[in-house]
Design an enzyme around this catalytic site. Structure first.
Site, PDB file in Angstrom:
ATOM      1  N   ASP A  73       0.824  -1.212   0.000  1.00 48.64           N
ATOM      2  CA  ASP A  73       0.000   0.000   0.000  1.00 48.64           C
ATOM      3  C   ASP A  73       0.858   1.261   0.000  1.00 48.64           C
ATOM      4  O   ASP A  73       0.476   2.284  -0.564  1.00 48.64           O
ATOM      5  CB  ASP A  73      -0.934   0.001   1.214  1.00 48.64           C
ATOM      6  CG  ASP A  73      -2.162  -0.872   1.001  1.00 48.64           C
ATOM      7  OD1 ASP A  73      -2.365  -1.342  -0.143  1.00 48.64           O
ATOM      8  OD2 ASP A  73      -2.912  -1.091   1.966  1.00 48.64           O
ATOM      9  N   HIS A  87       2.623   6.382  -2.392  1.00 51.92           N
ATOM     10  CA  HIS A  87       3.703   7.174  -2.978  1.00 51.92           C
ATOM     11  C   HIS A  87       3.347   7.632  -4.390  1.00 51.92           C
ATOM     12  O   HIS A  87       3.656   8.751  -4.801  1.00 51.92           O
ATOM     13  CB  HIS A  87       4.990   6.341  -3.002  1.00 51.92           C
ATOM     14  CG  HIS A  87       6.187   7.071  -3.528  1.00 51.92           C
ATOM     15  ND1 HIS A  87       6.993   7.854  -2.723  1.00 51.92           N
ATOM     16  CD2 HIS A  87       6.709   7.158  -4.779  1.00 51.92           C
ATOM     17  CE1 HIS A  87       7.956   8.388  -3.462  1.00 51.92           C
ATOM     18  NE2 HIS A  87       7.810   7.977  -4.704  1.00 51.92           N
ATOM     19  N   ARG A 136       6.806  11.254  26.646  1.00 49.48           N
ATOM     20  CA  ARG A 136       5.966  12.280  27.266  1.00 49.48           C
ATOM     21  C   ARG A 136       4.731  12.475  26.398  1.00 49.48           C
ATOM     22  O   ARG A 136       4.848  12.663  25.185  1.00 49.48           O
ATOM     23  CB  ARG A 136       6.721  13.608  27.399  1.00 49.48           C
ATOM     24  CG  ARG A 136       7.900  13.576  28.357  1.00 49.48           C
ATOM     25  CD  ARG A 136       8.389  14.993  28.619  1.00 49.48           C
ATOM     26  NE  ARG A 136       9.505  15.013  29.556  1.00 49.48           N
ATOM     27  CZ  ARG A 136      10.779  15.089  29.188  1.00 49.48           C
ATOM     28  NH1 ARG A 136      11.093  15.153  27.915  1.00 49.48           N
ATOM     29  NH2 ARG A 136      11.746  15.105  30.096  1.00 49.48           N
ATOM     30  N   ASP A 186      -0.686   9.971  22.953  1.00 54.42           N
ATOM     31  CA  ASP A 186       0.502   9.758  22.124  1.00 54.42           C
ATOM     32  C   ASP A 186       0.359  10.375  20.741  1.00 54.42           C
ATOM     33  O   ASP A 186       1.346  10.490  20.014  1.00 54.42           O
ATOM     34  CB  ASP A 186       0.775   8.261  21.965  1.00 54.42           C
ATOM     35  CG  ASP A 186       1.294   7.629  23.245  1.00 54.42           C
ATOM     36  OD1 ASP A 186       1.533   8.371  24.218  1.00 54.42           O
ATOM     37  OD2 ASP A 186       1.462   6.390  23.278  1.00 54.42           O
ATOM     38  N   THR A 215      -8.407   1.458   7.405  1.00 54.24           N
ATOM     39  CA  THR A 215      -7.860   0.127   7.681  1.00 54.24           C
ATOM     40  C   THR A 215      -6.351   0.181   7.942  1.00 54.24           C
ATOM     41  O   THR A 215      -5.704  -0.858   8.008  1.00 54.24           O
ATOM     42  CB  THR A 215      -8.136  -0.822   6.499  1.00 54.24           C
ATOM     43  OG1 THR A 215      -7.722  -0.198   5.277  1.00 54.24           O
ATOM     44  CG2 THR A 215      -9.601  -1.183   6.421  1.00 54.24           C
ATOM     45  N   ALA A 216      -5.803   1.388   8.099  1.00 49.66           N
ATOM     46  CA  ALA A 216      -4.366   1.532   8.356  1.00 49.66           C
ATOM     47  C   ALA A 216      -4.140   1.896   9.828  1.00 49.66           C
ATOM     48  O   ALA A 216      -4.656   1.228  10.718  1.00 49.66           O
ATOM     49  CB  ALA A 216      -3.791   2.579   7.405  1.00 49.66           C
ATOM     50  N   TYR A 217      -3.389   2.956  10.096  1.00 47.63           N
ATOM     51  CA  TYR A 217      -3.022   3.316  11.468  1.00 47.63           C
ATOM     52  C   TYR A 217      -4.257   3.535  12.341  1.00 47.63           C
ATOM     53  O   TYR A 217      -4.308   3.149  13.505  1.00 47.63           O
ATOM     54  CB  TYR A 217      -2.162   4.585  11.430  1.00 47.63           C
ATOM     55  CG  TYR A 217      -1.324   4.848  12.659  1.00 47.63           C
ATOM     56  CD1 TYR A 217      -1.612   4.258  13.884  1.00 47.63           C
ATOM     57  CD2 TYR A 217      -0.233   5.707  12.594  1.00 47.63           C
ATOM     58  CE1 TYR A 217      -0.838   4.507  15.007  1.00 47.63           C
ATOM     59  CE2 TYR A 217       0.552   5.972  13.704  1.00 47.63           C
ATOM     60  CZ  TYR A 217       0.240   5.372  14.909  1.00 47.63           C
ATOM     61  OH  TYR A 217       0.998   5.629  16.017  1.00 47.63           O
TER      62      TYR A 217
END
Length: 288
Positions: free
Chosen positions: A73, A78, A157, A176, A187-189
């Site tokens: 992917d 890209h 932190r 975070d 469906t990624a991060y």
């Protein structure tokens, strides 16, 4: 018909998949050109076939009908910006691990003959315009097919965020990071951070906190009409970065505003197999 073949040299070892596709397409009268999306680093030990001629990507895309990407992917992400510039649809051949956006697996290359007879359809995918404002002045701009991700630096932190939709505060939390993604990027991060899976042809903005330090913080699905703004809190002795579609990180400062909204641009993906999004989910995530 003219097809540009763009193999990721790190994924397509010896460019074997690209060369096989080249032979299949030429056998049915399709004009082809092989263009590398980037050159491998000199110390990478990647060897390119000496018998191949590589063309300039921008030059070839100007007259192309389809761009075929060989990789995962990330390779498609890209290529999306260049393909969008020339309004060329993308067909992905998966040589990676998951490959939600890829239409074909390596063993299905024979299906490329359908291109010559026009037996394919085009699916449009929403994209995002991403901007960063520092003290009210725009300092960064990019376009995303998957997501815009704000994350903390290596030091453990947490960082503070305020999230707005059309200037109305939606959420205020520490954590975070935060992901703003398209349905394609759901469906990624975002999914890994607990966000929902959204059908990729839908048009929504999904905002997903990453390891939020509050119990009530949840992922939100917003209208495509919304402009999402994320204001960074104080970053004294902390660092935060913005990455668009996994690209080079842009360092953020305290008080910076990251603005994300639906782009007028779209990525167009070629569909050959007739597989549905639900078939792909079962295949890739093991839901079956």
């Amino acid at each position: 018909m003219k097809v540009v073949l763009s193999p990721n040299p790190y994924r397509d070892k010896g460019l074997r998949a690209a060369q096989a596709a080249d032979r299949i397409l030429k056998s049915v009268g399709v004009e082809t050109a092989i263009c590398l999306p980037f050159m491998p680093e000199k110390n990478s030990r990647v060897e390119l076939p000496k018998n191949l001629h590589f063309s300039d990507m921008q030059h070839e895309l100007a007259g192309a009908d389809v761009l075929i990407c060989f990789g995962g992917d990330g390779t498609i992400l890209h290529a999306a910006k260049d393909a969008n510039t020339y309004n060329v649809p993308i067909l992905g051949v998966n040589l990676g691990s998951v490959g939600f956006m890829a239409e074909l697996e390596q063993g299905e290359l024979q299906q490329l003959t359908k291109l010559a007879s026009g037996k394919f359809s085009i699916e449009s995918r929403m994209m995002l315009d991403v901007k960063v404002f520092h003290e009210g002045k725009q300092v960064y701009e990019d376009i995303a097919l998957n997501d815009a991700v704000i994350t903390k630096g290596a030091v453990a932190r947490i960082i503070d965020f305020s999230v707005y939709g059309d200037r109305k505060q939606i959420s205020d939390f520490s954590g975070d990071g935060v992901v703003v993604c398209t349905p394609t990027g759901s469906t990624a991060y975002s999914m890994s951070a607990g966000g929902p899976i959204v059908e990729p042809t839908a048009e929504n903005l999904i905002v997903t906190p990453i390891c939020a330090h509050v119990l009530h913080s949840r992922s939100m699905v917003l209208s495509r009409e919304r402009t999402v703004a994320i204001r960074m809190g104080r970053l004294a002795r902390k660092t935060a970065y913005l990455s668009v579609d996994g690209g080079k990180a842009h360092k953020l400062s305290g008080g910076d505003v990251v603005e994300v909204k639906k782009s007028k641009a779209q990525t167009r993906l070629v569909c050959l197999t007739g597989r549905s999004f639900y078939d792909i989910l079962q295949q890739k995530l093991g839901n079956g």
